[in-house]
Design an enzyme around this catalytic site. Structure first.
Site, PDB file in Angstrom:
ATOM      1  CB  ALA A   1      -8.156  14.303  78.913  1.00 17.36           C
ATOM      2  CG  HIS A   2     -12.130  12.357  77.347  1.00 18.68           C
ATOM      3  ND1 HIS A   2     -12.676  13.225  76.422  1.00 18.68           N
ATOM      4  CD2 HIS A   2     -11.984  13.072  78.491  1.00 18.68           C
ATOM      5  CE1 HIS A   2     -12.855  14.409  76.974  1.00 18.68           C
ATOM      6  NE2 HIS A   2     -12.440  14.345  78.230  1.00 18.68           N
ATOM      7  CD  GLN A   3      -7.587   7.909  79.378  1.00 15.94           C
ATOM      8  OE1 GLN A   3      -7.911   7.701  80.543  1.00 15.94           O
ATOM      9  NE2 GLN A   3      -7.132   9.097  78.988  1.00 15.94           N
TER      10      GLN A   3
END
Length: 746
Positions: free
Chosen positions: A669-671
């Site tokens: 969910a984190h880029q």
């Protein structure tokens, strides 16, 4: 107000909000679309992109996943309830097959709206292999066509594919089964208020939206024809990076236009139904993956970006991370400057740990006890909420109706608009234009396309002196590549924070989607590595997972229709933790063959898998020791552990399987990091001011500039680095020095 150069632009506030709330998906790639033709060989529901034969093949595969299980129900489940109404729901549930919901049709419609031409072509090839004799052997291991086999054989073949040593077979399973499962539990048929399976699995759907909070105080430009505009600054993206940047620049006196490719979903129009919300609010309706499908990626795609759909974790950047980044960017990440930025954004976002009684839901309370068992120190997670009514919580992943979540949409974007800024939604930026100047190549404008609710596209050109890319670590590098900006570092160094779920079944009802989703954190397994003096390992937190997401993650349980349906009867008694790793092996963003769509190339390394497993195995052990009926780490072919006596054998089997792409469930969910900041142009895309090395007055202010993985939920870090970049823009190019006239051009 910002002037317009075409009568097709309507700058009235809120005028088009109701139209936009009806948009089902804002990622439509019209260049891929094939006009629907009135002939029988095309599947009209997918806009003619698939043939009827392909639809029929997929329908058989889907009916293999969910078949009519009436007979097995009569033999083994019927006596488990004394409630006649629930008994009828169970009968219908076990009788229901995928085709009763036209699951294949919904599947193809979703693909046609969200996938690139290359991805569509690949899926067509997959369907061909399932339906072909001989050639299909590579998938099924059978010389006969899959679609012609009996149900039992088809189920056996599908189950074999998920654990195959052949990566193509595992990938084929991943391409169909998890999404089919999610759709089975989220499709809402016409004239229905909810999915017909909800009653059987005891899922309580959302209440109707109440018209209480009122619309956000935002100002929009409605595009109804090809349009040209002018602004001092164009900010591309409206999430954490774009929101704070647009607010600070408009407050400083710049005329700001925000381009957002997603739609505006106001608090009063949030349905909280996954089948409706995810197409409106997520990249590819929540089905985005890495190019080999091995990592499922949740990325917000709506006004406010990830801040609208995230779980409110507002954790400050760890000092060891800032210390590491200072070696590359000593000015940006200095303690005084960065802490001041974090203080400022935390105040504006109302970040707090002052939780009310009953704030932790059951899932987080289980995590708290598990961490104590692991001799960790469970800590409350700071959250960006104001007057949060926890009795209404549970759908943070689909927005906040009460406006308690202090997202970019209800904070910084309102600040921007109150100072004259305006927003264009459903507007995909396609190219940044630039010209030669005495200083070198310099920003000239942005070309974008607005897609209306009925699918019509209008070209928009905005002439500007400053462009701020804040489209996120996936789309910012893609936009730079489409704009032919020459920098070999663009798209490199992509980090995803791979998250491994740990699932447990209990005797009591957990309803892990109810209440505030993420309120406890465990840090025991994130430590300084003595070999390189860097922070590594994983944190442990709780997810927010409604039925569609949760059932999809449970696809590793599937071996045949009946047993899977039965397994999910207890899904309301499942708890789940996620281990979020500070990954060390980066991936990259490239353009797909169509030259437009970002391609996410990411391979989870064996070392990163092993690092994740330290926290995952500890979580698994603790859950079993605390009395869970069963627990599992989602790896295909590994049966859940059902007793304390099995713990060691389970761990041994887990380690022997190791990591294979598409055999384990890996989430992100984190880029971060794909256009990273640096003090040396040889290894970075922007300098410490956030300005491109290659094009003057082109800035990047989002998670893509982070030098590496941050190791914790990155929202506050992204807000803070963007806050610093916005202030640098003001110092470098003060609004008084920007001379733009707003007269119409001939």
């Amino acid at each position: 107000m910002i002037s317009t150069e075409s009568s097709g632009a309507d700058t009235s506030q809120q005028k088009h909000c109701e139209d936009e709330s009806s948009v089902r998906n804002n990622n439509v790639n019209n260049q891929n679309s094939i006009p629907a033709k009135k002939n029988d060989h095309l599947h009209q529901g997918s806009n003619g992109m698939f043939t009827m034969n392909e639809y029929k093949t997929l329908a058989i595969i889907c009916d293999t996943i969910f078949s009519d299980d009436s007979q097995e129900f009569e033999q083994s489940v019927q006596g488990e309830t004394d409630n006649p109404k629930h008994l009828n729901s169970l009968k219908d549930y076990f009788k229901r097959k995928s085709s009763d919901l036209d699951l294949a049709g919904e599947f193809l419609k979703l693909l046609s709206k969200t996938r690139s031409s290359t991805q569509i072509s690949d899926f067509k090839t997959l369907l061909y292999l399932f339906s072909a004799k001989g050639a299909g052997f590579i998938l099924t291991g059978s010389l006969n066509n899959f679609t012609g086999l009996n149900l039992k054989t088809r189920q056996s073949i599908l189950s074999m594919m998920k654990t195959s040593n052949n990566p193509i077979r595992r990938q084929a399973y991943k391409a169909i089964v998890p999404l089919a499962i999610s759709l089975f539990y989220t499709i809402i048929p016409p004239s229905n208020d909810g999915n017909p399976n909800w009653d059987a699995v005891n899922y309580i759907g959302p209440t109707s939206a109440e018209q209480i909070p009122g619309e956000e105080k935002l100002s929009f430009i409605k595009i109804t024809s090809e349009t040209s505009l002018k602004a001092d600054v164009v900010v591309i993206g409206s999430g954490a990076g774009g929101g704070v940047t647009a607010a600070l620049l408009s407050q400083a006196g710049y005329k700001v236009i925000v381009m957002e490719k997603g739609s505006y979903v106001s608090s009063n129009n949030m349905t909280w139904k996954e089948g409706e919300a995810f197409p409106l609010m997520y990249e590819q309706a929540g089905t985005l993956t890495s190019d080999d499908l091995s990592v499922n990626i949740l990325a917000g795609s709506c006004l406010g970006g990830g801040t609208t759909v995230n779980w409110t974790a507002s954790i400050r950047t760890p000092e060891p991370i800032l210390e590491e980044w200072r070696k590359q960017c000593p000015n940006t990440f200095s303690s005084a400057k960065f802490n001041q930025a974090m203080d400022s954004v935390s105040e504006r976002l109302s970040v707090t740990t002052n939780y009310s009684t009953g704030h932790h839901n059951k899932n987080n309370l289980i995590l708290e006890q598990a961490l104590l068992d692991l001799q960790d120190e469970p800590a409350p997670i700071p959250r960006n909420v104001k007057n949060c009514d926890t009795t209404q919580c549970g759908s943070c992943s689909m927005g906040c109706r009460s406006k308690s979540k202090q997202s970019s949409m209800v904070t910084y974007l309102e600040d921007c608009c109150s100072n004259g800024g305006q927003i264009i939604t459903n507007c995909q930026a396609e190219q940044i234009t630039y010209t030669d100047s005495p200083q070198g190549q310099t920003v000239h404008g942005v070309i974008g396309f607005v897609t209306t609710p009925d699918g019509v596209k209008f070209r928009v050109f905005i002439k500007t002196h400053i462009v701020v890319c804040a489209a996120g670590a996936i789309h910012t590098p893609a936009l730079l590549l489409k704009s032919s900006i020459k920098n070999s570092n663009i798209g490199n160094n992509l980090y995803l924070h791979p998250a491994i779920p740990v699932i447990a079944g209990h005797d009591e009802i957990i309803d892990l989607y109810k209440g505030p989703p993420m309120t406890i954190i465990g840090r025991k397994f994130q430590k300084i590595n003595p070999t390189n003096n860097k922070l590594g390992g994983a944190i442990i937190e709780c997810p927010n997972a409604h039925l569609g997401v949760a059932s999809s993650v449970c696809s590793f349980f599937w071996d045949k229709s009946f047993s899977f349906k039965k397994e999910l009867l207890d899904i309301n008694k499942f708890s789940s933790f996620i281990t979020i790793l500070r990954d060390t092996t980066p991936g990259k963003i490239r353009l797909d063959k169509d030259g437009r769509t970002p391609k996410i190339i990411y391979k989870l390394s064996n070392q990163d898998w092993k690092s994740s497993m330290i926290a995952a195995e500890a979580s698994f052990r603790s859950l079993m020791k605390m009395g869970a009926k069963k627990a599992a780490i989602p790896v295909n072919g590994l049966e859940p552990c059902t007793s304390i006596d099995q713990i060691e054998s389970y761990i041994k089997s887990l380690r022997s399987i190791g990591y294979k792409p598409n055999q384990a469930i890996v989430l992100s969910a984190h880029q971060m990091g794909s256009c990273r900041m640096g003090s040396n142009r040889s290894n970075s895309v922007v300098n410490e001011n956030g300005e491109s090395w290659d094009v003057k007055r082109l800035f990047i202010a989002d998670g893509s500039v982070l030098p590496s993985s941050v190791g914790i939920n990155p929202m506050i870090t992204i807000y803070s680095v963007s806050h610093i970049i916005a202030n640098q823009i003001i110092q470098l190019y003060p609004p008084t020095n920007i001379n733009i006239t707003y007269e119409r051009e001939n």
